[in-house]
Design a protein around this motif. Structure first.
Motif, PDB file in Angstrom:
ATOM      1  N   PHE A  35       0.918  -1.224   0.021  1.00  0.00           N
ATOM      2  CA  PHE A  35       0.023  -0.138  -0.111  1.00  0.00           C
ATOM      3  C   PHE A  35       0.735   1.648  -0.296  1.00  0.00           C
ATOM      4  O   PHE A  35       0.230   2.463  -0.388  1.00  0.00           O
ATOM      5  CB  PHE A  35      -0.944   0.159   1.089  1.00  0.00           C
ATOM      6  CG  PHE A  35      -1.933  -1.102   0.716  1.00  0.00           C
ATOM      7  CD1 PHE A  35      -3.372  -0.809  -0.456  1.00  0.00           C
ATOM      8  CD2 PHE A  35      -1.886  -1.848   1.955  1.00  0.00           C
ATOM      9  CE1 PHE A  35      -4.611  -1.554   0.303  1.00  0.00           C
ATOM     10  CE2 PHE A  35      -3.076  -3.072   1.319  1.00  0.00           C
ATOM     11  CZ  PHE A  35      -4.394  -2.808   0.363  1.00  0.00           C
ATOM     12  N   ARG A  36       2.473   0.855  -0.188  1.00  0.00           N
ATOM     13  CA  ARG A  36       3.175   2.814  -0.195  1.00  0.00           C
ATOM     14  C   ARG A  36       3.067   2.172  -1.606  1.00  0.00           C
ATOM     15  O   ARG A  36       3.370   3.756  -1.880  1.00  0.00           O
ATOM     16  CB  ARG A  36       4.601   2.083   0.541  1.00  0.00           C
ATOM     17  CG  ARG A  36       4.408   2.060   1.788  1.00  0.00           C
ATOM     18  CD  ARG A  36       6.623   2.733   2.662  1.00  0.00           C
ATOM     19  NE  ARG A  36       6.781   1.414   2.181  1.00  0.00           N
ATOM     20  CZ  ARG A  36       7.458   0.528   2.922  1.00  0.00           C
ATOM     21  NH1 ARG A  36       6.274   0.494   3.553  1.00  0.00           N
ATOM     22  NH2 ARG A  36       7.763  -0.833   2.617  1.00  0.00           N
ATOM     23  N   ARG A  37       2.782   1.514  -2.021  1.00  0.00           N
ATOM     24  CA  ARG A  37       3.104   1.882  -3.833  1.00  0.00           C
ATOM     25  C   ARG A  37       2.239   1.500  -4.922  1.00  0.00           C
ATOM     26  O   ARG A  37       1.653   2.418  -5.532  1.00  0.00           O
ATOM     27  CB  ARG A  37       3.721   0.186  -3.807  1.00  0.00           C
ATOM     28  CG  ARG A  37       4.782  -0.090  -3.636  1.00  0.00           C
ATOM     29  CD  ARG A  37       6.544   0.613  -3.515  1.00  0.00           C
ATOM     30  NE  ARG A  37       6.934   0.194  -5.322  1.00  0.00           N
ATOM     31  CZ  ARG A  37       8.548  -0.505  -5.227  1.00  0.00           C
ATOM     32  NH1 ARG A  37       8.321  -1.131  -4.187  1.00  0.00           N
ATOM     33  NH2 ARG A  37       8.467  -1.184  -6.325  1.00  0.00           N
ATOM     34  N   PHE A  90      -7.079 -11.174  11.476  1.00  0.00           N
ATOM     35  CA  PHE A  90      -6.113 -10.157  11.543  1.00  0.00           C
ATOM     36  C   PHE A  90      -6.127  -9.359  10.202  1.00  0.00           C
ATOM     37  O   PHE A  90      -5.454  -8.748  10.583  1.00  0.00           O
ATOM     38  CB  PHE A  90      -4.505 -11.434  11.933  1.00  0.00           C
ATOM     39  CG  PHE A  90      -3.765 -10.198  11.682  1.00  0.00           C
ATOM     40  CD1 PHE A  90      -2.830  -9.657  12.822  1.00  0.00           C
ATOM     41  CD2 PHE A  90      -2.666 -10.413  10.857  1.00  0.00           C
ATOM     42  CE1 PHE A  90      -1.667  -8.566  13.226  1.00  0.00           C
ATOM     43  CE2 PHE A  90      -1.309  -9.377  10.474  1.00  0.00           C
ATOM     44  CZ  PHE A  90      -1.285  -8.822  11.184  1.00  0.00           C
ATOM     45  N   CYS A  91      -5.708 -10.510   9.349  1.00  0.00           N
ATOM     46  CA  CYS A  91      -5.185  -9.990   7.841  1.00  0.00           C
ATOM     47  C   CYS A  91      -6.718  -9.138   6.752  1.00  0.00           C
ATOM     48  O   CYS A  91      -6.580  -8.184   6.757  1.00  0.00           O
ATOM     49  CB  CYS A  91      -5.091 -11.000   6.955  1.00  0.00           C
ATOM     50  SG  CYS A  91      -3.399 -11.297   6.847  1.00  0.00           S
ATOM     51  N   ARG A  92      -7.943  -9.499   7.888  1.00  0.00           N
ATOM     52  CA  ARG A  92      -8.850  -8.598   7.186  1.00  0.00           C
ATOM     53  C   ARG A  92      -8.802  -7.534   8.429  1.00  0.00           C
ATOM     54  O   ARG A  92      -8.965  -6.545   7.386  1.00  0.00           O
ATOM     55  CB  ARG A  92     -10.124  -9.414   8.064  1.00  0.00           C
ATOM     56  CG  ARG A  92     -11.593  -8.351   7.059  1.00  0.00           C
ATOM     57  CD  ARG A  92     -12.844  -9.232   8.523  1.00  0.00           C
ATOM     58  NE  ARG A  92     -13.621  -8.175   7.065  1.00  0.00           N
ATOM     59  CZ  ARG A  92     -14.339  -7.051   8.174  1.00  0.00           C
ATOM     60  NH1 ARG A  92     -13.657  -6.704   9.542  1.00  0.00           N
ATOM     61  NH2 ARG A  92     -15.266  -6.477   7.550  1.00  0.00           N
ATOM     62  N   CYS A 127      -7.137  -0.971   7.013  1.00  0.00           N
ATOM     63  CA  CYS A 127      -6.950  -0.244   7.306  1.00  0.00           C
ATOM     64  C   CYS A 127      -6.509   0.373   6.561  1.00  0.00           C
ATOM     65  O   CYS A 127      -6.334   1.982   5.988  1.00  0.00           O
ATOM     66  CB  CYS A 127      -5.229  -0.402   8.922  1.00  0.00           C
ATOM     67  SG  CYS A 127      -5.730  -1.437  10.511  1.00  0.00           S
ATOM     68  N   TYR A 128      -6.493  -0.021   5.663  1.00  0.00           N
ATOM     69  CA  TYR A 128      -5.703   1.208   4.336  1.00  0.00           C
ATOM     70  C   TYR A 128      -6.682   1.287   3.229  1.00  0.00           C
ATOM     71  O   TYR A 128      -6.845   1.976   2.391  1.00  0.00           O
ATOM     72  CB  TYR A 128      -4.882   0.083   3.513  1.00  0.00           C
ATOM     73  CG  TYR A 128      -3.522  -0.571   4.525  1.00  0.00           C
ATOM     74  CD1 TYR A 128      -2.497   0.641   3.857  1.00  0.00           C
ATOM     75  CD2 TYR A 128      -3.533  -1.650   4.733  1.00  0.00           C
ATOM     76  CE1 TYR A 128      -1.296   0.679   5.416  1.00  0.00           C
ATOM     77  CE2 TYR A 128      -2.693  -1.649   5.773  1.00  0.00           C
ATOM     78  CZ  TYR A 128      -1.619  -0.600   5.770  1.00  0.00           C
ATOM     79  OH  TYR A 128       0.230  -1.215   6.071  1.00  0.00           O
TER      80      TYR A 128
END
Length: 345
Positions: free
Chosen positions: A251-253, A312-314, A319-320
């Motif tokens: 998500f930085r990219r 956890f992954c969900r 958050c993004y």
């Protein structure tokens, strides 16, 4: 790359077959009546063939477009998949293709026009319903594109059906054909990711996660919509921190404005496929993981591990991204379809 090519008698003069043959002038070419004579032979060793697969050029007579597995849905009312190719040039240890097929050889069906007609028929039959098509179920959509010309040939079909959505699922950096075309609002390039530690260990021959991200960025800069597929989730020691790092990297990219959808799904295999893979790779750590039969004919992680990692992954992904772009791949019974060998002879 390809030393041996088998070609069906019926397509020996097909222009698309001839064009592919010209790309491999030093390959040994052997004719056959039907691809099943080679592809569906019993007592083949998938693991040995995977070292140096042959290419088989064939014609597909039926079932050019089929209903997709329920967990593939990303919002469409009607969902279909099509496979211009069987098998993948990559060697991911969790891939169900190794449990489904007798052979590791690549099959390319050269009669693309029959796929075009079947796609158009489904679009017309759908009427006002939203209809989605998925490529990349039986192969990687882009990995062999320089050989097959898949992108250049199939995208015009969907330009002619702007109400139909096409997903190209891939791990490949073979994006030249996409960069040479105007982006389509009804086409998604969906990249599959696992953490770098996992990809290095069990996604053999695939581009590194960093290379996939570079390709994704180039596609977005050109205007293509992107999908992110975190499926299957693979469990190992320290995996939560690894997925957290992966999401930060991605998500930085990623330009979220051009992000169509994100899907998330746990590792799961039909029991018979799991048994075949564990026999093929008895030393593979993946198959020594805390796996169990789920009661519906599937093998997956133990419920507490599976649900904890999915949760956890969900939470981390949300958050993004907004929730309307999130599509969990719900576990389902084995996807029932006719095996390709039933159509081979």
């Amino acid at each position: 790359m390809i030393d041996q090519i088998y070609i069906e008698d019926a397509v020996i003069e097909h222009p698309r077959a001839r064009a592919i043959l010209q790309k491999f002038p030093h390959a040994t070419v052997t004719q056959c009546a039907r691809y099943g004579e080679i592809f569906n032979r019993r007592a083949q060793n998938f693991r040995l063939q995977k070292i140096k697969p042959a290419l088989i050029l064939a014609e597909k007579f039926t079932n050019h477009v089929l209903p997709s597995p329920p967990e593939y849905a990303i919002g469409g009312e009607q969902n279909y998949y099509f496979s211009h190719m069987l098998n993948c040039i990559y060697d991911c240890r969790y891939c169900f293709l190794q449990g489904m097929y007798q052979s590791a050889h690549y099959v390319v069906f050269v009669n693309y026009e029959d796929f075009f007609d079947a796609i158009s028929d489904k679009v017309r039959a759908a009427g006002d319903a939203s209809v989605h098509f998925f490529s990349g179920y039986d192969c990687d959509s882009l990995a062999l594109d320089p050989v097959t010309g898949f992108v250049e040939e199939f995208l015009p079909v969907f330009r002619g059906h702007p109400g139909a959505l096409l997903e190209l699922r891939t791990k490949s950096t073979q994006i030249r054909s996409l960069l040479a075309q105007e982006p389509m609002p009804n086409c998604i390039i969906a990249y599959s990711f696992t953490p770098a530690e996992i990809a290095h260990a069990i996604e053999h021959k695939t581009p590194a996660v960093s290379k996939r991200l570079q390709a994704l960025q180039r596609l977005q800069a050109h205007g293509w919509q992107i999908g992110l597929r975190f499926d299957p989730l693979i469990y190992q020691e320290g995996v939560k921190e690894q997925y957290k790092t992966l999401f930060e990297q991605v998500f930085r990219r990623v330009d979220t404005e051009l992000l169509h959808s994100v899907s998330l799904g746990s590792f799961r295999l039909p029991k018979s496929y799991y048994q075949k893979l564990s026999r093929l790779y008895p030393e593979e750590v993946l198959f020594a993981s805390p796996l169990e039969e789920t009661g519906d004919g599937m093998v997956s992680y133990r419920e507490n591990i599976r649900d904890d990692l999915l949760s956890f992954c969900r939470d981390a992904l949300l958050c993004y991204i907004p929730e309307h772009k999130f599509f969990p791949c719900e576990p389902s019974p084995p996807f029932q379809r006719k095996q390709e060998r039933q159509h081979a002879l």
